[in-house]
Design an enzyme around this catalytic site. Structure first.
Site, PDB file in Angstrom:
ATOM      1  N   LEU A  15       5.316  20.439  25.025  1.00  0.00           N
ATOM      2  CA  LEU A  15       6.300  20.101  26.058  1.00  0.00           C
ATOM      3  C   LEU A  15       6.588  18.603  26.068  1.00  0.00           C
ATOM      4  O   LEU A  15       7.457  18.139  26.801  1.00  0.00           O
ATOM      5  CB  LEU A  15       5.781  20.524  27.438  1.00  0.00           C
ATOM      6  CG  LEU A  15       5.714  22.021  27.691  1.00  0.00           C
ATOM      7  CD1 LEU A  15       5.159  22.302  29.082  1.00  0.00           C
ATOM      8  CD2 LEU A  15       7.100  22.660  27.568  1.00  0.00           C
ATOM      9  N   CYS A 378       1.794   2.306   0.231  1.00  0.00           N
ATOM     10  CA  CYS A 378       0.418   2.671  -0.112  1.00  0.00           C
ATOM     11  C   CYS A 378       0.378   3.444  -1.435  1.00  0.00           C
ATOM     12  O   CYS A 378       0.538   2.839  -2.487  1.00  0.00           O
ATOM     13  CB  CYS A 378      -0.230   3.417   1.051  1.00  0.00           C
ATOM     14  SG  CYS A 378      -2.016   3.233   1.039  1.00  0.00           S
ATOM     15  N   HIS A 514       0.592   0.130   5.553  1.00  0.00           N
ATOM     16  CA  HIS A 514       1.535   1.090   6.152  1.00  0.00           C
ATOM     17  C   HIS A 514       2.368   0.406   7.245  1.00  0.00           C
ATOM     18  O   HIS A 514       1.947   0.401   8.406  1.00  0.00           O
ATOM     19  CB  HIS A 514       0.760   2.246   6.792  1.00  0.00           C
ATOM     20  CG  HIS A 514       0.140   3.168   5.807  1.00  0.00           C
ATOM     21  ND1 HIS A 514       0.786   4.287   5.340  1.00  0.00           N
ATOM     22  CD2 HIS A 514      -1.069   3.152   5.198  1.00  0.00           C
ATOM     23  CE1 HIS A 514       0.005   4.923   4.483  1.00  0.00           C
ATOM     24  NE2 HIS A 514      -1.125   4.249   4.377  1.00  0.00           N
ATOM     25  N   GLU A 516       4.925   1.417   8.699  1.00  0.00           N
ATOM     26  CA  GLU A 516       5.526   2.362   9.657  1.00  0.00           C
ATOM     27  C   GLU A 516       4.740   2.460  10.970  1.00  0.00           C
ATOM     28  O   GLU A 516       5.295   2.830  12.002  1.00  0.00           O
ATOM     29  CB  GLU A 516       5.697   3.749   9.031  1.00  0.00           C
ATOM     30  CG  GLU A 516       4.415   4.540   8.744  1.00  0.00           C
ATOM     31  CD  GLU A 516       3.805   4.244   7.376  1.00  0.00           C
ATOM     32  OE1 GLU A 516       4.032   3.140   6.843  1.00  0.00           O
ATOM     33  OE2 GLU A 516       3.084   5.117   6.856  1.00  0.00           O
TER      34      GLU A 516
HETATM   35  N1  GLN Z   1      -4.697   7.874  -2.127  1.00  0.00           N
HETATM   36  C1  GLN Z   1      -4.505   6.467  -2.164  1.00  0.00           C
HETATM   37  C2  GLN Z   1      -5.781   5.705  -1.844  1.00  0.00           C
HETATM   38  O1  GLN Z   1      -6.697   6.255  -1.284  1.00  0.00           O
HETATM   39  C3  GLN Z   1      -3.389   6.055  -1.233  1.00  0.00           C
HETATM   40  C4  GLN Z   1      -3.663   6.332   0.207  1.00  0.00           C
HETATM   41  C5  GLN Z   1      -2.453   6.249   1.079  1.00  0.00           C
HETATM   42  O2  GLN Z   1      -1.332   6.302   0.590  1.00  0.00           O
HETATM   43  N2  GLN Z   1      -2.631   6.136   2.384  1.00  0.00           N
HETATM   44  O3  GLN Z   1      -5.879   4.550  -2.114  1.00  0.00           O
END
Ligand code: GLN
Length: 539
Positions: A15, A378, A514, A516
Site C-alpha cells: 500500500l 560496479c 553505486h 544511484e
Molecule cells: N560482482 C562484482 C563484485 O563483487 C560487482 C558487484 C556489483 O556490481 N555490485 O565485485
C-alpha cells in the site's frame, strides 16, 4: 526526548507504507524538526544481502555499509536524514542478538520468551535507531494479523503504554477498494483491519486510506465512526502519477498538523517548495530520450529501484522524459545487437554472478565502437575493463576471476589475488576495516580534473557507496592506460581504481561505486544528470 510515530499496514501489502513514512518525514523536516526513520522487517533472514533481488527487490546500501531493505532507499530519496545500520531490523537480527545474549548467560537463568525478551530487544533497537531526533518514524513491514509481525506490533503497543500518547502516535494504512459494478467504494476492509489492530491493543490516531478515488466526507465519517478515529484524521491517499507528489497530497489534507497536534510539538509551518519545484519541472518536460539497461533481471525492475529513480530524477532536472528499456543481457550473447541500434544511452548496472556477463561485455563494445553515451556501474565498470582489455589491448580472454578463476589475464580480481603477487597481501576478511569480504558503504574518491566525471560533479573529491568484492587489478593499470583507458577516479591512497573513461569517446564512464543510492528527486544526481544531458544534447 524523541517522539515516535509508528506506521502499520492492513488489508493487503504494497500500500506504500514506505512512501507515506518517507513523505511524512520530509514534511516534518520542513517544519524544522529533526527526523530519523526505521524499518522493521518481519522476515527471518538476518539481512536482505543474500536474498534474491528478483524476490525481494534491490538491496539498498547505507553510507555505513549496511545491506538493507529497499524501503530505506525511499526514505533517503525523501528526507535529508541518512539512514544506517541501525535503521533496519529483521526478525532474524532480533532473534540473533537474543540468542547470543542467552548463550552468554545474560538472562541469568530465566526462561527466554517472546514477551518480554524478544519485545524488549525490539524496543531497545527502536530506541537505538532513533538517534535522539525530535521524531522517529518507524515502519512495520507486513500486514497486521500476520504471524510474523506480531512481536513487532506488541513491542510498539508496549511503547505506547510506557511513554504515553503524547510521545507515541500510530498511523495505520489501509485499502479502500472501489467496486466498479456497484460504483461504490467499500469501507468494510478498513473497518476489519482497524478492528484487528485494536484487538492487539493499539488504537490508531490516523488512518491513511489508499484508494483509486477520493473518499467522500460521508465515507470518511463512516470510517471514523467504525474505527474510533477522528474524521479529520481519516486521510485519503489516492493513486498518483508520481510518488513524489505524495508529500504534497498528505500535507494538503493536514496530516502533519494532526501529528503536530497529537504529539504536542512546537515547530515551524511546513514549506514544500522543493516538492512543488520538482512537480513543476516534471510538468514542464518537453523532450524524450531513451536509455537501454543491459540486465540480468530484465523482468524484475524492482531489483534496480534506485537506478530507475536516479534516471527519472536526472530526466526531470534535464527537462526530458526518459524511456527506460531493460534488455536481457543473455539475448546479447550472440551476434545480433539490433536491439541496441536506437539506444540513446546504454547502462550496464551492478550485479553478481556470470549469467549474461558476455552479453554485457558485448553491449559495452557496442557503446564504445558506436560512440553511444555509456555508464557502467560496479559490475558494469568491470565489464568495460574486460571489454577494453580483450578488444583494444588484445589480452585474449581477459576476464574477472569472479567468472573465470584461471584466466590468463585477470584484469578484475579479488584484492588479495592481485596484491599478494607483490608480497604485500591485504586480506579482506571480516576483521579488515573494509567490512566482511565485501567493500561496503561510503568511501572517498579522488577525481582527475578535466575528466567527464569531474565535469559532472564539479569536485575533486566525492563520496559514494560501494558493494562489491572484486577490483580493477593494478597489474594491468599501465598497459591499459597506454592504450587509451583513462583512470579518472581512485581511492584516496590511489591504490584502488574507482572510475574509468575512454580517450576518444564523447561520454564513457565506468564507476566502481553505486551513484544511484544517493540520488534525490529534489536535486537529481550529478553523474546521472551529466549522462542524461549528454544523451539529450548529442547530435
Ligand atoms: N560482482 C562484482 C563484485 O563483487 C560487482 C558487484 C556489483 O556490481 N555490485 O565485485
Amino acid at each position: 526526548m524523541t517522539k515516535y510515530i509508528f506506521i502499520t499496514g492492513g488489508v493487503v501489502s504494497s500500500l506504500g507504507k514506505g512512501i507515506v513514512a518517507a513523505s511524512l518525514g520530509s514534511i516534518l523536516e520542513s517544519r524544522k524538526l529533526s527526523v530519523s526513520l526505521i524499518k522493521l522487517d518481519p522476515y527471518i533472514n538476518v539481512d536482505p544481502g543474500t536474498m534474491s533481488p528478483s524476490q525481494h527487490g534491490e538491496v539498498f546500501v547505507t553510507y555505513d555499509g549496511a545491506e538493507t531493505d529497499l524501503d530505506l532507499g525511499h526514505y533517503e530519496r525523501f528526507v535529508n536524514y541518512k539512514t544506517g545500520r541501525a535503521s533496519n531490523y529483521t526478525t532474524g537480527q532480533i532473534y540473533d542478538s537474543v540468542l547470543r545474549r542467552e548463550r552468554k548467560g545474560e538472562y541469568l537463568g530465566s526462561t527466554v520468551q517472546v514477551i518480554p525478551h524478544i519485545t524488549d530487544e525490539i524496543i531497545l533497537n527502536i530506541k537505538k535507531g532513533s538517534f535522539d531526533k525530535d521524531i522517529c518514524i518507524v515502519e512495520i513491514g507486513g500486514t497486521v494479523g500476520d504471524i510474523e509481525s506480531l512481536p513487532f506490533i506488541e513491542a510498539i503497543r508496549q511503547m505506547g503504554v510506557e511513554y504515553g500518547r503524547d510521545l507515541v502516535s500510530y498511523i495505520h494504512l489501509t485499502l479502500v477498494p472501489y467496486i466498479k459494478a456497484a460504483n461504490e467504494i467499500k469501507t468494510k476492509p478498513t473497518q476489519h483491519s482497524v478492528k484487528e489492530i485494536r484487538s492487539i491493543g493499539i488504537q490508531p490516531d490516523v488512518l491513511v486510506c489508499r484508494s483509486e478515488r477520493m473518499i467522500s466526507v460521508d465515507d470518511k465519517k463512516k470510517i471514523a465512526l467504525f474505527t474510533n478515529v477522528e474524521a479529520k484524521a481519516v486521510i485519503n491517499s489516492i493513486d498518483v502519477e508520481d510518488i513524489y507528489e505524495v508529500p504534497l497530497l498528505l500535507h494538503e489534507q493536514g496530516l502533519d498538523d494532526i501529528i503536530v497536534e497529537k504529539l504536542n510539538l512546537s515547530c515551524d509551518k511546513a514549506s514544500l517548495k522543493d516538492w512543488l519545484n520538482y512537480k513543476n519541472k516534471r510538468n514542464d518536460i518537453k523532450n524524450k530520450i531513451n536509455i537501454k539497461i543491459i540486465a540480468k533481471y530484465a523482468n524484475y525492475t524492482e531489483s534496480y529501484k534506485s537506478l530507475n529513480e536516479a534516471i527519472k530524477h536526472a530526466g526531470v532536472h534535464s527537462g526530458v522524459d526518459v524511456d527506460i528499456e531493460y534488455v536481457d543481457a543473455e539475448k546479447l550473447e550472440g551476434n545480433d545487437f539490433s536491439v541496441l541500434e536506437n539506444a540513446g544511452g546504454i547502462i550496464v548496472p551492478g550485479g553478481f554472478g556470470d549469467r549474461g556477463i558476455e552479453g554485457k561485455i558485448n553491449a559495452v563494445k557496442f557503446a564504445r565502437e558506436n560512440n553511444v553515451p555509456f555508464l557502467g556501474i560496479c559490475l558494469g565498470m568491470q565489464a568495460a575493463v574486460i571489454e577494453f582489455s580483450r578488444n583494444v589491448c588484445k589480452l585474449k580472454n581477459a576476464n574477472s576471476t569472479e567468472f573465470n578463476k584461471k584466466c590468463n589475464y585477470p584484469v578484475i580480481a579479488l584484492i588479495e589475488e592481485w596484491l599478494d603477487k607483490k608480497g604485500s597481501v591485504e586480506y579482506r576478511d571480516k576483521n579488515s576495516n573494509i567490512g566482511g569480504t565485501m567493500r561496503l558503504g561510503e568511501q572517498e574518491c579522488i577525481i582527475k580534473k578535466g575528466s567527464n566525471i569531474y565535469k559532472a560533479y564539479e569536485a575533486e573529491a566525492i563520496f559514494e557507496r560501494h558493494r562489491h568484492r572484486y577490483e580493477f587489478n593494478n597489474d594491468y593499470r599501465d598497459s591499459l592506460e597506454k592504450k587509451g583507458l583513462i583512470i579518472s577516479g581512485t581511492s584516496t591512497d590511489q591504490t584502488l581504481v574507482e572510475v574509468i573513461e575512454l580517450k576518444g569517446h564523447s561520454w564513457f564512464v565506468g564507476c566502481q561505486f553505486h551513484p544511484e543510492f544517493t540520488s534525490k528527486p529534489t536535486t537529481g544526481h550529478p553523474l546521472f544528470k551529466a549522462f542524461v544531458k549528454e544523451i539529450r544534447d548529442k547530435k
